[in-house]
Design an enzyme around this catalytic site. Sequence first.
Site, PDB file in Angstrom:
ATOM      1  N   SER A  53       0.807  -1.421   0.239  1.00  0.00           N
ATOM      2  CA  SER A  53      -0.157  -0.028  -0.114  1.00  0.00           C
ATOM      3  C   SER A  53       0.898   0.840  -0.040  1.00  0.00           C
ATOM      4  O   SER A  53       0.246   2.454  -0.132  1.00  0.00           O
ATOM      5  CB  SER A  53      -0.973  -0.030   1.250  1.00  0.00           C
ATOM      6  OG  SER A  53      -2.090  -0.811   1.098  1.00  0.00           O
ATOM      7  N   LYS A  56       0.215   3.550  -2.793  1.00  0.00           N
ATOM      8  CA  LYS A  56      -0.642   4.587  -2.850  1.00  0.00           C
ATOM      9  C   LYS A  56      -0.274   6.110  -2.660  1.00  0.00           C
ATOM     10  O   LYS A  56      -0.975   6.988  -2.973  1.00  0.00           O
ATOM     11  CB  LYS A  56      -1.858   4.281  -1.832  1.00  0.00           C
ATOM     12  CG  LYS A  56      -2.624   3.015  -2.175  1.00  0.00           C
ATOM     13  CD  LYS A  56      -3.272   2.503  -0.947  1.00  0.00           C
ATOM     14  CE  LYS A  56      -4.154   0.952  -1.167  1.00  0.00           C
ATOM     15  NZ  LYS A  56      -4.449   0.300  -0.307  1.00  0.00           N
ATOM     16  N   SER A 116      -7.109   3.474   3.252  1.00  0.00           N
ATOM     17  CA  SER A 116      -6.202   2.549   2.387  1.00  0.00           C
ATOM     18  C   SER A 116      -6.935   1.720   1.589  1.00  0.00           C
ATOM     19  O   SER A 116      -6.588   0.492   1.254  1.00  0.00           O
ATOM     20  CB  SER A 116      -5.194   1.827   3.212  1.00  0.00           C
ATOM     21  OG  SER A 116      -4.052   1.090   2.311  1.00  0.00           O
ATOM     22  N   LYS A 223       2.761   6.258   5.142  1.00  0.00           N
ATOM     23  CA  LYS A 223       1.837   5.216   4.752  1.00  0.00           C
ATOM     24  C   LYS A 223       2.296   4.007   4.997  1.00  0.00           C
ATOM     25  O   LYS A 223       3.488   3.453   5.029  1.00  0.00           O
ATOM     26  CB  LYS A 223       1.646   5.088   3.100  1.00  0.00           C
ATOM     27  CG  LYS A 223       0.190   4.163   2.564  1.00  0.00           C
ATOM     28  CD  LYS A 223      -0.909   4.943   2.923  1.00  0.00           C
ATOM     29  CE  LYS A 223      -2.011   4.054   2.592  1.00  0.00           C
ATOM     30  NZ  LYS A 223      -2.122   2.894   3.662  1.00  0.00           N
TER      31      LYS A 223
END
Length: 382
Positions: A53, A56, A116, A223
């Site tokens: 993730s 992202k 997320s 993140k």
Amino acid sequence: MNKFLIIIITFLNFNFSVFANPNIQARTAILVDYHSDKILYEIDADAVIYPASMTKIMTSIVVFDLLKKNKISLDDEFTISENAWRLSQAGYSSMFIMINDQVSVEELLKGIIIASGNDACVALAEGIAGSEENFASMMNEKAGEIGMTSTNFTNSSGINDPDNVSTVRDIALMSKYLIKNYPVFYEIFKEKTFTWNRTGGEPIKQGNRNPLLYKNVGVDGVKTGYLAVEKYSLASSMIKKDRRVIAVASGFETKNSRSNQSLKLLNWGFRNSNTFEIAKKNKTTFEVETWLGTKNKINVTTKEDYFVTINKKDIRHLTVALNYNGPIKAPIQKEEKIAELIIKQKNDVLKILPLYASEDLKKVNFFKSLITSLNYLIWGDV
């Protein structure tokens, strides 16, 4: 003659513990000072990872870039496809959008950054580029622009794909780019909750998945990531007063170790080093002496920002010297290079910064020039 000014940065009564190694229990990690780009610590920082993730971050950057260029707006709405909806039904982290929902760019961004949501990633990618594949091409183009030489994006969410790869070094570079270029949008990364007023049910409130945000220690992003093959990862940023450090690590065995070890690394950076602002572009000024000008001194500035980060034990050896052959004879033109700043640690030159006149300086008239020259010949007074 050679004119110079030496500033020696010293601290008396040193009283701190210096650790040679923070001993981080991760497969790969890096710690970087935001302002100076000094690498404070690294473990196998160029090892290939699956960014999960953390991908992202780049998804957000591409959207932020379009917003900054006014090619899209936060109020624009995209229709949710079945492809995006299916991700919310597959057990992945999700915003829980429904087919044919009309969802704004702003809400999708919050769904990506805070919750997320993989479904929100696909929705934004399809809404902007027509397909996730096309959006991934935009991500890779941006990665190349940033200088991420060891990264390849194949999707917008980071979920399982063996070709979606990066390194902690590249993730750190990407994180700095995010913070530096989109400071207003970056504020979303520190928001702790996001509530989605979903279709056909009660609103869903989800917390930010970055565990360090809840510790109130100065962390404001960035993140988390998790894949079974990669284990736990985290890109984090901590700010104290005017200083910021960025840590990226991957391969933690547990969520708790990801949180504890990342915080340990961030704190180690602040505890063992200091960053000094030496010069700011067109703002920091230094005075140099002039000869036969309408003023006896003129200000000079740099054309770049320069920060230096050093271990606390080495602070006493840092020197900054203003160097020029002067006094500088008038006339002097604005932007003319007339001096330089020499930054040294012991005998090692860290940087030589050119310094430029911040204004035009005219030469005095003939009679004043003659009197000044006679004074110099008689008295040696310039």
